[in-house]
Write a protein that holds these residues in place. Structure first.
Motif, PDB file in Angstrom:
ATOM      1  N   HIS A  53       0.844  -1.191   0.000  1.00  0.00           N
ATOM      2  CA  HIS A  53       0.000   0.000   0.000  1.00  0.00           C
ATOM      3  C   HIS A  53       0.879   1.240   0.000  1.00  0.00           C
ATOM      4  CE1 HIS A  53      -3.635  -2.307   0.611  1.00  0.00           C
ATOM      5  NE2 HIS A  53      -2.958  -3.032   1.462  1.00  0.00           N
ATOM      6  N   THR A  65      -1.955   6.602  -7.618  1.00  0.00           N
ATOM      7  CA  THR A  65      -2.932   5.743  -6.966  1.00  0.00           C
ATOM      8  C   THR A  65      -2.185   4.816  -6.019  1.00  0.00           C
ATOM      9  OG1 THR A  65      -2.818   4.105  -8.725  1.00  0.00           O
ATOM     10  CG2 THR A  65      -4.566   5.742  -8.901  1.00  0.00           C
ATOM     11  N   CYS A  66      -2.930   4.155  -5.151  1.00  0.00           N
ATOM     12  CA  CYS A  66      -2.315   3.185  -4.257  1.00  0.00           C
ATOM     13  C   CYS A  66      -1.946   1.939  -5.057  1.00  0.00           C
ATOM     14  CB  CYS A  66      -3.268   2.817  -3.127  1.00  0.00           C
ATOM     15  SG  CYS A  66      -2.542   1.661  -1.943  1.00  0.00           S
ATOM     16  N   CYS A  68      -2.411  -1.021  -4.319  1.00  0.00           N
ATOM     17  CA  CYS A  68      -3.463  -2.042  -4.252  1.00  0.00           C
ATOM     18  C   CYS A  68      -4.576  -1.765  -5.255  1.00  0.00           C
ATOM     19  CB  CYS A  68      -4.026  -2.132  -2.837  1.00  0.00           C
ATOM     20  SG  CYS A  68      -5.033  -0.727  -2.344  1.00  0.00           S
ATOM     21  N   ALA A  70      -6.585   1.153  -5.168  1.00  0.00           N
ATOM     22  CA  ALA A  70      -7.539   2.127  -4.647  1.00  0.00           C
ATOM     23  C   ALA A  70      -7.028   3.547  -4.874  1.00  0.00           C
ATOM     24  CB  ALA A  70      -7.760   1.886  -3.154  1.00  0.00           C
ATOM     25  N   ASP A  71      -7.960   4.493  -4.825  1.00  0.00           N
ATOM     26  CA  ASP A  71      -7.573   5.900  -4.922  1.00  0.00           C
ATOM     27  C   ASP A  71      -6.875   6.327  -3.641  1.00  0.00           C
ATOM     28  OD1 ASP A  71      -8.634   6.183  -7.430  1.00  0.00           O
ATOM     29  OD2 ASP A  71     -10.606   6.784  -6.695  1.00  0.00           O
ATOM     30  N   LEU A  72      -6.059   7.357  -3.750  1.00  0.00           N
ATOM     31  CA  LEU A  72      -5.397   7.900  -2.567  1.00  0.00           C
ATOM     32  C   LEU A  72      -6.304   8.896  -1.883  1.00  0.00           C
ATOM     33  CD1 LEU A  72      -1.751   8.401  -3.803  1.00  0.00           C
ATOM     34  CD2 LEU A  72      -2.631   6.635  -2.305  1.00  0.00           C
ATOM     35  N   CYS A  74      -5.472   5.808   0.505  1.00  0.00           N
ATOM     36  CA  CYS A  74      -5.966   4.432   0.624  1.00  0.00           C
ATOM     37  C   CYS A  74      -6.481   4.225   2.038  1.00  0.00           C
ATOM     38  CB  CYS A  74      -4.842   3.445   0.314  1.00  0.00           C
ATOM     39  SG  CYS A  74      -5.348   1.735   0.452  1.00  0.00           S
TER      40      CYS A  74
END
Length: 92
Positions: A53, A65-66, A68, A70-72, A74
């Motif tokens: 992450h 972005t992260c 993983c 996901a958007d930051l 995370c």
């Protein structure tokens, strides 16, 4: 070509089934029977989560972005899979 006889230490690392097939014993000395303290486990888990992450550049979205996906920022909850009270050999 003559075959070497197995030494007693080598033959202990193998399990022989009833049908004659052999496989390595996973609990042998060279196998996976190492004991790890909870502190070492916790450090390894924290390093894995920190590596998994972290912000990376997404070339498709053209932004950070992260890792993983996901958007930051995370906001995935990082849970430690095994708590100290459930670790074998740890005092409560």
């Amino acid at each position: 070509m003559a075959r070497r006889p197995h030494s007693s230490a080598r033959s202990r690392d193998w399990l022989t089934h009833a049908n004659g097939t052999r496989r390595r014993d996973v609990n042998s000395r060279k196998g996976r029977s190492m004991r790890v303290s909870y502190d070492h486990y916790l450090a390894a888990t924290a390093l894995t989560l920190a590596r998994r992450h972290r912000p990376v550049w997404n070339h498709i979205l053209r932004r950070l972005t992260c890792r993983c996906g996901a958007d930051l920022p995370c906001r995935i909850r990082h849970r430690i899979p095994i708590r100290r009270m459930h670790w074998p050999g740890e005092a409560r």
